[in-house]
Design a protein around this motif. Structure first.
Motif, PDB file in Angstrom:
ATOM      1  N   TRP A  89       0.848  -1.194   0.000  1.00 39.46           N
ATOM      2  CA  TRP A  89       0.000   0.000   0.000  1.00 39.46           C
ATOM      3  C   TRP A  89       0.876   1.233   0.000  1.00 39.46           C
ATOM      4  O   TRP A  89       1.930   1.272   0.634  1.00 39.46           O
ATOM      5  CB  TRP A  89      -0.939  -0.012   1.202  1.00 39.46           C
ATOM      6  N   GLU A 106       5.823   3.844  -0.280  1.00 35.47           N
ATOM      7  CA  GLU A 106       5.398   3.208   0.958  1.00 35.47           C
ATOM      8  C   GLU A 106       5.696   4.128   2.139  1.00 35.47           C
ATOM      9  O   GLU A 106       6.576   4.984   2.067  1.00 35.47           O
ATOM     10  CB  GLU A 106       6.107   1.859   1.121  1.00 35.47           C
ATOM     11  N   LEU A 128      -1.740   3.105   6.825  1.00 36.51           N
ATOM     12  CA  LEU A 128      -2.027   1.688   7.032  1.00 36.51           C
ATOM     13  C   LEU A 128      -2.629   1.407   8.407  1.00 36.51           C
ATOM     14  O   LEU A 128      -3.496   0.552   8.558  1.00 36.51           O
ATOM     15  CB  LEU A 128      -0.743   0.872   6.855  1.00 36.51           C
ATOM     16  N   HIS A 139     -10.338  -2.830   2.795  1.00 32.37           N
ATOM     17  CA  HIS A 139      -9.880  -1.829   1.833  1.00 32.37           C
ATOM     18  C   HIS A 139     -10.747  -1.917   0.577  1.00 32.37           C
ATOM     19  O   HIS A 139     -10.710  -2.933  -0.124  1.00 32.37           O
ATOM     20  CB  HIS A 139      -8.428  -2.081   1.415  1.00 32.37           C
ATOM     21  N   HIS A 141     -11.149  -0.569  -3.032  1.00 29.62           N
ATOM     22  CA  HIS A 141     -10.653   0.242  -4.142  1.00 29.62           C
ATOM     23  C   HIS A 141     -11.821   0.958  -4.824  1.00 29.62           C
ATOM     24  O   HIS A 141     -12.843   0.333  -5.117  1.00 29.62           O
ATOM     25  CB  HIS A 141     -10.003  -0.644  -5.213  1.00 29.62           C
ATOM     26  N   PHE A 158      -3.070   1.045  -5.861  1.00 26.48           N
ATOM     27  CA  PHE A 158      -2.873   0.640  -4.470  1.00 26.48           C
ATOM     28  C   PHE A 158      -2.450   1.796  -3.563  1.00 26.48           C
ATOM     29  O   PHE A 158      -1.965   1.576  -2.459  1.00 26.48           O
ATOM     30  CB  PHE A 158      -1.860  -0.502  -4.394  1.00 26.48           C
ATOM     31  N   THR A 159      -2.651   3.012  -4.021  1.00 30.67           N
ATOM     32  CA  THR A 159      -2.473   4.141  -3.122  1.00 30.67           C
ATOM     33  C   THR A 159      -3.686   4.245  -2.196  1.00 30.67           C
ATOM     34  O   THR A 159      -4.830   4.000  -2.625  1.00 30.67           O
ATOM     35  CB  THR A 159      -2.294   5.456  -3.892  1.00 30.67           C
ATOM     36  N   LEU A 160      -3.453   4.594  -0.936  1.00 27.81           N
ATOM     37  CA  LEU A 160      -4.551   4.700   0.023  1.00 27.81           C
ATOM     38  C   LEU A 160      -5.488   5.864  -0.287  1.00 27.81           C
ATOM     39  O   LEU A 160      -6.584   5.944   0.289  1.00 27.81           O
ATOM     40  CB  LEU A 160      -3.997   4.832   1.444  1.00 27.81           C
TER      41      LEU A 160
END
Length: 274
Positions: A89, A106, A128, A139, A141, A158-160
């Motif tokens: 992530w 990250e 995270l 999570h 998306h 996969f970026t928050l």
């Protein structure tokens, strides 16, 4: 002037894994049909416009709600594929400070290499830690990795800033079936399918009030079949039920107008049929 602007945009996207935080989507309008993003009726009080870029190429656009620490929506072009996906992530350094590098990274990289404290990182966006020990949530998306056909296009999803707390049964059930089956069926004749997926802010939060749990998730598509034919469709789901409701684009816009209460919502250019 336009040549200078183009050179500046290309120069800003020269590193791997960029996420360019900008003041509009002028750097990445190609993810919206006729380069027309949704209107201001969806904008939160403290927004961030993010053009997601990796390997010198933009892959999608995200309007981010800094206060609630969730995306308002992500916009992309539907190109499904089975390439490998990223397992880690990522966060956006430029949400912390615009002088930091453009590329997503990250958390430990941001902290160790850029000298940013965890406190400062977590003030700017979800981290995270916010998604640990969730019960009944996962999570979710907005822009799903499965809707992209290369590793490079899957990686930035996969970026928050592209994730919300989503009901686990919905994410693995009806929502997943819509993304994998209904989207494929409805877009089979499309030459280009423009997609916008969003989350309506709710009244509940996770992570001790840091991250909003949306009340609804929604998705809308504008599909170009040929020069003479465009079609559109939409769905919405309550974020505590394993059900997805199929709508017309006009019905979704009217529903969002009521849910947001900030004026008539327009998601696509007027040529997309309502």
């Amino acid at each position: 002037l336009w040549l200078l602007l183009l050179l500046q945009v290309l120069a800003s996207c020269i590193w791997l894994g960029h996420s360019e935080v900008v003041t509009s989507f002028a750097s990445c309008p190609q993810f919206f049909y006729e380069e027309t993003p949704p209107n201001e009726a969806l904008e939160p009080p403290n927004p961030a416009w993010i053009c997601q870029c990796y390997n010198n190429e933009y892959y999608f656009a995200t309007l981010y709600d800094r206060n609630r620490r969730i995306p308002v929506y992500s916009a992309y072009i539907y190109q499904p594929g089975s390439a490998p996906t990223n397992e880690g992530w990522l966060v956006e350094p430029q949400l912390i400070d615009l002088t930091l590098p453009y590329f997503m990274a990250e958390e430990l990289t941001v902290i160790d290499q850029y000298g940013v404290s965890f406190e400062k990182l977590s003030q700017s966006q979800a981290v995270l830690e916010d998604y640990k020990n969730l019960i009944g949530l996962t999570h979710g998306h907005l822009n799903p990795s499965d809707h992209h056909n290369t590793y490079s296009s899957k990686y930035p999803t996969f970026t928050l800033t592209n994730v919300v707390p989503q009901d686990e049964k919905l994410n693995n059930g009806a929502w997943s079936r819509y993304l994998s089956r209904t989207m494929r069926m409805k877009s089979k004749d499309c030459t280009t399918t423009y997609v916008i997926v969003g989350a309506v802010p709710g009244n509940n939060y996770i992570a001790k009030g840091r991250v909003n749990k949306p009340s609804h998730l929604w998705s809308a598509a504008c599909c170009v079949v040929d020069n003479n034919y465009i079609k559109a469709w939409a769905v919405i789901a309550e974020n505590d039920k394993n059900q997805v409701q199929l709508l017309t684009l006009g019905e979704l816009e009217d529903t969002l107008t009521e849910l947001y209460g900030k004026g008539q919502v327009s998601l696509f250019h007027r040529d997309c049929p309502r």
